[in-house]
Scaffold this active site. Sequence first.
Site, PDB file in Angstrom:
ATOM      1  N   LYS A   9      54.401  84.762  23.011  1.00 45.71           N
ATOM      2  CA  LYS A   9      55.430  85.744  22.690  1.00 45.71           C
ATOM      3  C   LYS A   9      55.818  85.647  21.221  1.00 45.71           C
ATOM      4  O   LYS A   9      55.976  84.556  20.679  1.00 45.71           O
ATOM      5  CB  LYS A   9      56.670  85.495  23.554  1.00 45.71           C
ATOM      6  CG  LYS A   9      57.861  86.376  23.194  1.00 45.71           C
ATOM      7  CD  LYS A   9      59.007  86.215  24.169  1.00 45.71           C
ATOM      8  CE  LYS A   9      59.883  85.047  23.815  1.00 45.71           C
ATOM      9  NZ  LYS A   9      61.191  85.100  24.484  1.00 45.71           N
ATOM     10  N   SER A  25      46.667 100.918  18.870  1.00 41.76           N
ATOM     11  CA  SER A  25      46.848  99.473  18.908  1.00 41.76           C
ATOM     12  C   SER A  25      48.070  99.032  18.120  1.00 41.76           C
ATOM     13  O   SER A  25      48.880  99.852  17.704  1.00 41.76           O
ATOM     14  CB  SER A  25      45.604  98.740  18.393  1.00 41.76           C
ATOM     15  OG  SER A  25      45.410  99.019  17.022  1.00 41.76           O
ATOM     16  N   TYR A  58      47.044  96.997  22.575  1.00 44.19           N
ATOM     17  CA  TYR A  58      46.270  95.787  22.313  1.00 44.19           C
ATOM     18  C   TYR A  58      46.500  95.363  20.873  1.00 44.19           C
ATOM     19  O   TYR A  58      46.858  96.179  20.025  1.00 44.19           O
ATOM     20  CB  TYR A  58      44.775  95.981  22.609  1.00 44.19           C
ATOM     21  CG  TYR A  58      44.115  97.081  21.810  1.00 44.19           C
ATOM     22  CD1 TYR A  58      43.457  96.795  20.614  1.00 44.19           C
ATOM     23  CD2 TYR A  58      44.151  98.398  22.247  1.00 44.19           C
ATOM     24  CE1 TYR A  58      42.857  97.799  19.877  1.00 44.19           C
ATOM     25  CE2 TYR A  58      43.556  99.415  21.524  1.00 44.19           C
ATOM     26  CZ  TYR A  58      42.900  99.112  20.336  1.00 44.19           C
ATOM     27  OH  TYR A  58      42.316 100.106  19.603  1.00 44.19           O
TER      28      TYR A  58
END
Length: 126
Positions: A9, A25, A58
């Site tokens: 994270k 992305s 992504y």
Amino acid sequence: MVVTMLKGKLHQGRVTHCELEYEGSCAIDTRLLEAAGILPFEQIQIYNVDNGERFTTYAIEGEAGSGIISVNGAAAHKAAVGHRVIICAYAQMDAAEAREFTPDLVYLDAGNRIIRTGHGIPVQAA
């Protein structure tokens, strides 16, 4: 049984760019990706603290040391430069492995510099 666990994270990052016409992305400073254990092209979840948007995309590599967090393509509609975001990657593992696993937690300042890292979150008091 297979469970999905938080793997890495980036907490309280700031969006530095929103590129609607980019291929899609989220470009993230390579040093930040490495610190959080997030791989290029890995699926990520982005949680926008400022407007409540939550979306999947992504990760792609951004210039190392630049602090870049660029939300690209259609997702650029879900964030603005300066918004605070939490970027998470998850992994699936069996329950026994999950009991021993600890995520890579990376806490950022307003310039997307690492201020601390960790592997756990304190119990929240009532």
